[in-house]
Structure formats: structure tokens, C-alpha cells
Design an enzyme around this catalytic site. Structure first.
Site, short mmCIF file in Angstrom:
data_model
loop_
_atom_site.label_atom_id
_atom_site.label_comp_id
_atom_site.label_asym_id
_atom_site.label_seq_id
_atom_site.Cartn_x
_atom_site.Cartn_y
_atom_site.Cartn_z
N CYS A 273 -24.46 -9.48 -40.11
CA CYS A 273 -25.87 -9.58 -39.76
C CYS A 273 -26.20 -10.87 -39.06
CB CYS A 273 -26.47 -9.79 -41.27
SG CYS A 273 -26.38 -11.14 -42.26
N HIS A 321 -29.47 -12.15 -45.85
CA HIS A 321 -29.43 -11.19 -44.77
C HIS A 321 -30.31 -11.34 -43.82
CE1 HIS A 321 -28.44 -7.33 -43.00
NE2 HIS A 321 -29.62 -6.90 -43.05
N HIS A 333 -30.52 -4.62 -37.26
CA HIS A 333 -29.40 -5.29 -38.09
C HIS A 333 -28.01 -4.93 -38.23
CE1 HIS A 333 -30.45 -3.22 -42.14
NE2 HIS A 333 -30.56 -2.53 -41.11
#
Length: 357
Positions: A273, A321, A333
Site C-alpha cells: 500500500c 494502510h 490502493h
């Protein structure tokens, strides 16, 4: 119904990220040879439970991945500090050696002056008067004694300056040596922490890949879903794009849609990520930190209701994240193992904060 709502009612879709080499090693060696993580996969029940277990394990692996990346960054910083401290210590040792050399050059002359004084040498004007037989001899003796006294003063003053410089250099050298030792100790501690985290990550990766292997082909396809949500208008999102802008970073990131998720990946062909976010912004000339936590602390804070296309959005309490806001409640993402880079609803995971770079 969105892919996320089908797969994880009431739960947030977990993500992951760490060294590409670790993933390759784990996959090549297989779960039997990888280091096990603390949380072992439990016995599986229904297919939905298997998917949920993968989601949970993926988020755990992502947390560990980001922590490992953070430890690596910390180690790099500590090693740089160690290098700087050791270089400063070397310079200070050279300065100390030079000061000692200068001091040694004065020492014989100072020893001679001290010896002459001890033996009763007379250099004062009073003794010149007593010992002179004529006015001219008195003037000559007084002139010689003045010259000798001046030379002695110069030598003693030089010796004192050299002694002071040597003492100061000794203090500085000792302090810089202590700093170098401290920096080396700190680097060693961080290196040990990094090694521990890398071992833990290998176990997490083994757990995730084991859970993934247990999924049916239908579950794997359902989890991967579509890279673009229905109705997503790429051209509308990128309207107003200007070179170097956050929108341009999003546009760069969108060229990687479909790339696989790879722990520690930050190059085309495989991303985690934070690696995807860092890479996307680098394409427009902006250097972002490597970890999602660090990315959550940089730039300018943005309220959730004020987010604009191109803002960096982080999720979970530990900011484990991260993605790039794509407008209309969507983010770009690198999601998790088995799910390629994609556009997905922002509500699939708990919001942490947003930053504008």
C-alpha cells in the site's frame, strides 16, 4: 452490493505490505519451512469464514510489514548517525594528535626554562645593576635580559595555549568517541529489532499464503473483484489535471491498476500500500516517506469532509494502510495479497486521517 460488503459484513478489508524478497522466499520455501507467526490459522468452517480468515491474516501481515519497513527506515537513520558520529570522532582524534604534537614541540624549551630557574638563573634588572661595572655594561645587560625575558614569555604563553588546546581537544575527542559508541549501540539494537520483525513477517506471509491456498477458485475471484467499480469515470476524476499536482500523482498510480500486491513492493510489477503511494508521488517529483504511518504524518492535514482528488488517506488506528483519494468516496490502493491494485470504496476500512502533499 460491493465486493467488500459481500465478503466482509461488519469488518474492514485488511491490507498488507514488506520485502519483496521475503515474499519470494516464503512462496518458494512453502509454509512448512517458513517461520510461523504467533497467530496460527484456525480450522476453517464455511467458505465465508475462510475468506474472513484471509482478510484478518492479511491485515495482520500488513501491520507487521509496515512495522518492518519502519524498523528498516529507523536502522538507516541510526546507521547514518553512526557514520556521522564516527567521522566526527576521527576528526577530533586528529585534532587531539595535532595539539599533542604542538605541545611536544614546546616541551624542551619549557623544560630548559624551568631547569634554569631551578638552578638560580638571574634575569631581573636589579641583578643587572649589581653585576654591571659601567653604565654601558648595565644598558647592555638590561637589554639582553629584556630580550631573554620577552622570549621566555612568548615561549611560556605558546606552551600554555598549546596545553589548553590539547586539553580541550581531549575533552572533545572523548565526547565524540562516546557519541560514536552510543550511535553504534543504537544501530545494533535497531538491527536486532528489524531481524525480529522480518522473522515475524515471514511467519505472517506463510499464514496468509496458506489461507489463500485453502480458498476455492470462486472465492479467490470474488475477493479479487473488479479493478474499477461500476460507473467509475476515470476522465471525470482526472479533469483539471496539472503537472506535479496530487491529481497527477493519482493519474500515475492508476497506470498500475492490475499490478499484484507484494509485501515490500514499491516498483511496477508489485506494490504494497505505502509503496504504491510513494511511487505514484515520485512520478510527479514529490518524495514521500516509505511507510503508511510516516505518510500519515507528512503534508498538510485535511478533514475527511474536505478531501480532494489526490489526497493521501490512511486507515486503522495505527495508520497501517494507505491509499490515494480518487473522489466520490473511492481510493486507489494496493489492497492485500491476491487482490491487484484497484479503485475501491473508501468505507471498506476504518478511516484514520488524510494529508495533502
Amino acid at each position: 452490493m460491493t465486493r467488500a460488503s459481500r465478503l466482509r459484513p461488519g469488518r474492514a478489508l485488511g491490507r498488507s505490505s514488506v520485502a519483496v524478497g521475503l515474499l519470494g522466499a516464503a512462496l518458494a520455501a512453502g509454509p512448512a519451512t517458513a517461520q510461523p507467526a504467533t497467530d496460527q490459522p484456525a480450522a476453517l468452517g464455511t467458505p465465508s469464514e475462510a475468506v474472513q480468515q484471509l482478510i484478518d491474516l492479511s491485515h495482520q501481515s500488513e501491520q507487521t510489514n509496515q512495522a518492518t519497513l519502519g524498523a528498516q527506515a529507523d536502522l538507516d537513520t541510526k546507521l547514518a548517525a553512526r557514520h556521522t558520529a564516527e567521522a566526527a570522532a576521527a576528526v577530533d582524534r586528529q585534532a587531539l594528535d595535532a595539539a599533542k604534537t604542538t605541545l611536544a614541540q614546546y616541551q624542551p624549551e619549557i623544560d630548559a626554562i624551568a631547569s634554569a630557574t631551578y638552578r638560580g638563573a638571574r634575569t631581573g634588572r636589579l641583578f643587572a645593576v649589581v653585576l654591571s661595572d659601567s653604565p654601558q655594561q648595565l644598558l647592555d645587560q638590561m637589554s639582553a635580559m629584556d630580550a631573554l625575558a620577552a622570549q621566555t614569555t612568548v615561549k611560556v604563553s605558546g606552551f600554555k595555549r598549546a596545553a589548553d588546546a590539547a586539553a580541550a581537544a581531549d575533552v572533545t575527542a572523548r565526547a565524540s568517541a562516546d557519541s560514536a559508541r552510543t550511535a553504534a549501540d543504537q544501530a545494533a539494537a535497531v538491527r536486532a529489532d528489524l531481524t525480529r520483525r522480518q522473522t515475524e513477517l515471514q511467519g505472517r506471509i506463510a499464514d496468509v499464503t496458506t489461507a489463500w491456498a485453502r480458498l476455492s477458485a470462486a472465492d479467490k475471484q470474488s475477493l479479487a473483484g473488479s479493478p474499477l467499480p461500476a460507473g467509475f469515470d476515470r476522465d471525470a476524476v482526472l479533469r483539471g489535471l496539472t503537472p506535479g499536482s496530487p491529481i497527477a500523482a493519482l493519474a500515475a498510480g492508476m497506470t498500475r491498476i492490475g499490478d499484484p500486491y507484494v509485501w515490500g513492493g514499491n516498483q511496477p510489477g508489485g506494490f504494497d500500500c505505502s509503496g504504491l503511494v510513494q511511487w505514484a508521488f515520485k512520478q510527479v517529483g514529490k518524495d514521500l516517506p516509505r511507510t503508511s504511518e510516516a505518510q500519515s504524518l507528512g503534508g498538510t492535514p485535511v478533514a475527511r469532509d474536505d478531501m480532494q482528488v489526490g489526497d493521501v488517506v490512511t486507515f486503522y488506528d495505527d495508520a497501517s494502510h494507505v491509499g490515494i483519494y480518487a473522489g466520490n468516496g473511492m481510493i486507489l490502493h494496493a489492497s492485500t495479497f491476491g487482490v491487484p491494485v484497484a479503485i475501491a470504496p473508501i468505507g471498506n476500512q476504518p478511516f484514520h486521517n488524510a494529508r495533502r502533499y
